[in-house]
Design an enzyme around this catalytic site. Structure first.
Site, PDB file in Angstrom:
ATOM      1  N   GLU A 235       0.871  -1.170   0.000  1.00 45.71           N
ATOM      2  CA  GLU A 235       0.000   0.000   0.000  1.00 45.71           C
ATOM      3  C   GLU A 235       0.902   1.212   0.000  1.00 45.71           C
ATOM      4  O   GLU A 235       1.522   1.543   1.009  1.00 45.71           O
ATOM      5  CB  GLU A 235      -0.932   0.053   1.210  1.00 45.71           C
ATOM      6  CG  GLU A 235      -1.926   1.206   1.061  1.00 45.71           C
ATOM      7  CD  GLU A 235      -2.645   1.577   2.325  1.00 45.71           C
ATOM      8  OE1 GLU A 235      -2.431   2.718   2.809  1.00 45.71           O
ATOM      9  OE2 GLU A 235      -3.411   0.746   2.848  1.00 45.71           O
ATOM     10  N   CYS A 269      -2.859   8.317   4.625  1.00 48.87           N
ATOM     11  CA  CYS A 269      -2.730   7.677   3.311  1.00 48.87           C
ATOM     12  C   CYS A 269      -3.843   8.095   2.358  1.00 48.87           C
ATOM     13  O   CYS A 269      -3.615   8.261   1.160  1.00 48.87           O
ATOM     14  CB  CYS A 269      -2.732   6.161   3.466  1.00 48.87           C
ATOM     15  SG  CYS A 269      -1.332   5.508   4.398  1.00 48.87           S
TER      16      CYS A 269
END
Length: 455
Positions: A235, A269
């Site tokens: 990720e 994020c």
């Protein structure tokens, strides 16, 4: 007498609020890194044979320890990264909750029986992959790590964890608490910078490389895995768009944009990284967003190096014609503070729209209609998440189908049901990093055919 040349290198961590030294941690030597992988490799055999219910019980004990030490972990997080204590505590408790969830999910993670011949038994059985290396980030160091550690441990893998060098004290203490609930060497923590991560990635005894962090590092890990054969879960960076339709309340839309762009000083994020606003509401939206930015009191960025990168994006935009409506100046004094910043008249090729800024910057581009905004929001090499604010069900349906990202949120920049797991796309990585699906990622499937001998 030990000389400077023979001392173990250390990482210095400074409080981003005032620059004071928080502490130092040793850099793991190549020999220590190799030994940690070797011990994990040896310990994993017995751990894989441990009953899933017993592995779940160990994880529940680890979760209890994390809860018990939540204040300590939150204080470490605040000192290392500047994240406000209350928000850091929320992250710690979220991490403990994730460990508890995997403690329940792991023992019921199941394979399948297949329909074969009447006198045979056919099975698909999940098995642990082996040694998992977890490389975790600084911006939510407990919650993110607990997801990877919990899912890997409860499925019978051994783990070598390297927390970010920007939050090594937090990561090391978390590792101690979780490791204490498990057999020796099933979980090890090594501290260090990217050279330590690179050595872990190059070890062919490692079965899985799980990384949450920058795209550049993720691609280096993927290249290493191509040589060793390790599976990768990545990720990585994001450049998440927010699309504001012409039929929404501009004050509410500005509130959502401010939350998405400025929460945790933009160091999330799935922060809002670029905004496309319909011309019908653009003027009041920009005024409201700039006002909210000026009223915002933010925690510092993680360090001055990161602040320099954020400010460089703002300077590039202003130099190329963007209008600065709020913020945009490096404050005087110690620490790594940076104000909530709003930029108008942004062009599609500016760095604030093409790259991940990862700071409290809201670059805005006015579009003529929803279709134009959707087309521009769908551009770029990242594919992590996107948000759409609209009162039109037709526009909402079109947006979630056409945006090439792993997560689409409609009329809320943050939120979602528990257990949701998405796969990032493009430069944002690949593989499930959360939810029950992460258990599948961290196991491999064996097909078994059992048939009696003739006679």
């Amino acid at each position: 007498m030990t000389t400077l040349e023979t001392r173990t290198p250390v990482i210095e961590v400074h409080d981003p609020a005032d620059g004071r030294l928080v502490g130092t941690v040793p850099m793991a030597t190549p020999e220590e890194v190799d030994a940690a992988v070797g011990r994990a490799h040896a310990a994993q055999v017995a751990w894989a044979r441990t009953a899933p219910a017993a592995r779940g019980a160990a994880l529940r004990a680890a979760a209890a320890a994390v809860r018990e030490h939540a204040d300590e972990l939150a204080a470490l997080n605040e000192a290392e990264t500047g994240r406000p204590r209350a928000e850091a505590a929320d992250g710690v408790l979220a991490g403990a909750g994730t460990l508890e969830q995997y403690a329940e999910l792991g023992p019921v993670h199941r394979g399948r029986s297949l329909l074969g011949e009447h006198d045979a038994t056919d099975l698909m059985v999940p098995e642990p992959r082996g040694v998992v290396v977890a490389l975790t980030p600084w911006n939510d160091p407990v919650a993110v790590a607990c997801g990877l550690l919990g899912a890997a441990l409860v499925t019978g893998n051994a783990v070598v964890h390297k927390p970010s060098e920007r939050a090594p004290h937090t990561g090391a203490r978390l590792g101690e608490l979780v490791a204490a609930a498990h057999p020796e060497h099933v979980l090890s923590t090594v501290t260090g910078d990217g050279t330590v991560g690179a050595r872990l990635a190059a070890d062919d005894r490692v079965a899985v490389l799980a990384h949450v962090g920058s795209t550049a590092t993720g691609r280096a890990i993927a290249a290493a895995a191509a040589r060793t054969g390790a599976k990768t879960l990545l990720e990585n960076g994001g450049n998440d768009p927010l699309l504001v339709d012409g039929d929404v309340d501009p004050e509410w839309a500005a509130e959502q944009a401010a939350i998405g762009a400025f929460a945790n000083s933009g160091q999330i994020c799935v922060s809002v990284e670029r905004i496309y606003v319909h011309r019908a509401v653009a003027e009041p939206f920009l005024a409201a967003l700039a006002r909210r930015a000026r009223e915002s009191v933010l925690a510092p960025l993680v360090d001055e190096r990161h602040r320099s990168q954020v400010h460089a994006h703002v300077v590039d935009a202003v130099d190329r014609g963007a209008r600065l409506l709020a913020g945009g100046e490096v404050p005087e004094g110690p620490g790594a503070h940076y104000p909530a910043t709003v930029l108008a008249d942004c062009a599609q090729d500016m760095r604030v729209l093409t790259e991940e800024t990862f700071g409290p910057v809201a670059p805005v581009r006015v579009v003529h209609d929803f279709a134009e905004g959707l087309a521009e929001a769908a551009t770029g090499r990242y594919g992590l998440a996107a948000t759409v604010l609209t009162g039109s069900m037709a526009h909402a349906q079109r947006a979630w189908r056409e945006l090439p990202v792993g997560t689409v949120k409609v009329n809320a920049v943050f939120g979602g049901a528990p257990g949701g797991a998405a796969e990032p796309r493009g430069a944002s990585g690949h593989g499930f990093g959360f939810g029950p699906e992460l258990l599948d990622e961290l196991t491999t499937t064996k097909v078994v055919h059992l048939q009696p001998p003739p006679g």
